[in-house]
Design an enzyme around this catalytic site. Structure first.
Site, short mmCIF file in Angstrom:
data_model
loop_
_atom_site.label_atom_id
_atom_site.label_comp_id
_atom_site.label_asym_id
_atom_site.label_seq_id
_atom_site.Cartn_x
_atom_site.Cartn_y
_atom_site.Cartn_z
N CYS A 1 0.86 -1.19 0.00
CA CYS A 1 0.00 0.00 0.00
C CYS A 1 0.90 1.24 0.00
O CYS A 1 1.87 1.29 0.74
CB CYS A 1 -0.89 -0.03 1.25
SG CYS A 1 -1.95 1.41 1.41
N HIS B 1 -9.41 -3.84 -0.70
CA HIS B 1 -8.30 -3.06 -0.13
C HIS B 1 -8.69 -1.57 -0.08
O HIS B 1 -8.51 -0.91 0.94
CB HIS B 1 -7.04 -3.27 -0.99
CG HIS B 1 -5.85 -2.46 -0.57
ND1 HIS B 1 -4.71 -3.03 -0.07
CD2 HIS B 1 -5.64 -1.12 -0.55
CE1 HIS B 1 -3.84 -2.07 0.24
NE2 HIS B 1 -4.38 -0.90 -0.06
N GLU B 2 -9.25 -1.07 -1.20
CA GLU B 2 -9.61 0.35 -1.25
C GLU B 2 -10.79 0.65 -0.32
O GLU B 2 -10.85 1.71 0.30
CB GLU B 2 -9.93 0.78 -2.69
CG GLU B 2 -8.79 0.57 -3.69
CD GLU B 2 -7.46 1.15 -3.24
OE1 GLU B 2 -7.45 2.19 -2.56
OE2 GLU B 2 -6.41 0.54 -3.54
N HIS C 1 -9.71 1.49 3.09
CA HIS C 1 -9.25 2.88 3.28
C HIS C 1 -10.42 3.80 3.63
O HIS C 1 -10.28 4.70 4.44
CB HIS C 1 -8.59 3.40 2.00
CG HIS C 1 -7.17 2.95 1.82
ND1 HIS C 1 -6.19 3.23 2.75
CD2 HIS C 1 -6.56 2.25 0.84
CE1 HIS C 1 -5.04 2.71 2.34
NE2 HIS C 1 -5.23 2.11 1.18
#
Ligand SMILES: [Zn+2]
Length: 193
Positions: free
Chosen positions: A104, A146-147, A150
């Site tokens: 990342c 994954h995003e 965030h």
């Protein structure tokens, strides 16, 4: 185009320097009334990806210090396939999970091994505000999750049950991640890595 999280990049907030705590904050939905703000954030995400990072599978607004539920991602690492995702949510389809390695830009020089749902149903708005619903899997599902993390204020290193490899030499890290990309290509049978 391949980019690696082997250094701290200008305009990208890292977990080591997150004074505004933007990376650990959950974002709030953005309404159509505020779409001009969303569009400006998307422009900034494209700018940072293209001119500073020069690649990468995804980039979320909190990573550039903007606490909004917006990210861009590419299902095959190419710029041509970049998608704009606003106000997303997802639910797993089935119970299958795949373990893989992830890096990342906000967690430089670390490679984290963790599990993701193999297939998910995603819902989001595109840049025109239209609602998109689709089922995605494999590498694309991994990047999307994954995003999404965030936008919830979570990083790879915050997951339970993770293996974290920490590197000190950027070159070694890049070589390791190149290997991960090859493994991904095999695992997900994608052509464009
Ligand atoms: Zn990330």
């Amino acid at each position: 185009m391949t980019a690696f999280a082997s250094q701290k990049y200008e305009k990208v907030v890292t977990c080591d320097e997150d004074s505004s705590n933007c990376l650990r904050q959950a974002t709030k939905p953005i309404s159509l009334r505020d779409w001009a703000i969303a569009k400006s954030t998307v422009e900034q995400l494209f700018y940072v990806r293209e001119t500073i990072l020069k690649g990468g599978a995804g980039l979320a607004a909190p990573q550039i210090g903007i606490s909004q539920p917006i990210f861009i991602y590419t299902p095959d690492r190419t710029t041509e396939s970049l998608r704009v995702v606003i106000n997303p949510s997802f639910e797993p389809i089935g119970h299958s999970m795949i373990e893989g390695s992830e890096a990342c830009f906000s967690v430089p020089l670390r490679c984290t091994k963790l599990k993701r749902w193999e297939t998910i149903k995603v819902k989001y708005q595109n840049l025109d505000g239209e609602l998109i619903e689709q089922i995605i899997d494999g590498f694309e599902a991994k990047v999307f999750q994954h995003e999404m993390d965030h936008l919830k204020g979570h990083l790879t290193i915050d997951h339970d049950d993770v293996d974290i490899l920490i590197f000190t030499d950027p070159k070694e890290f890049q070589e390791h991640m190149q290997q991960v990309h090859l493994e991904d290509a095999k695992r997900y049978r994608e052509r464009c890595f």
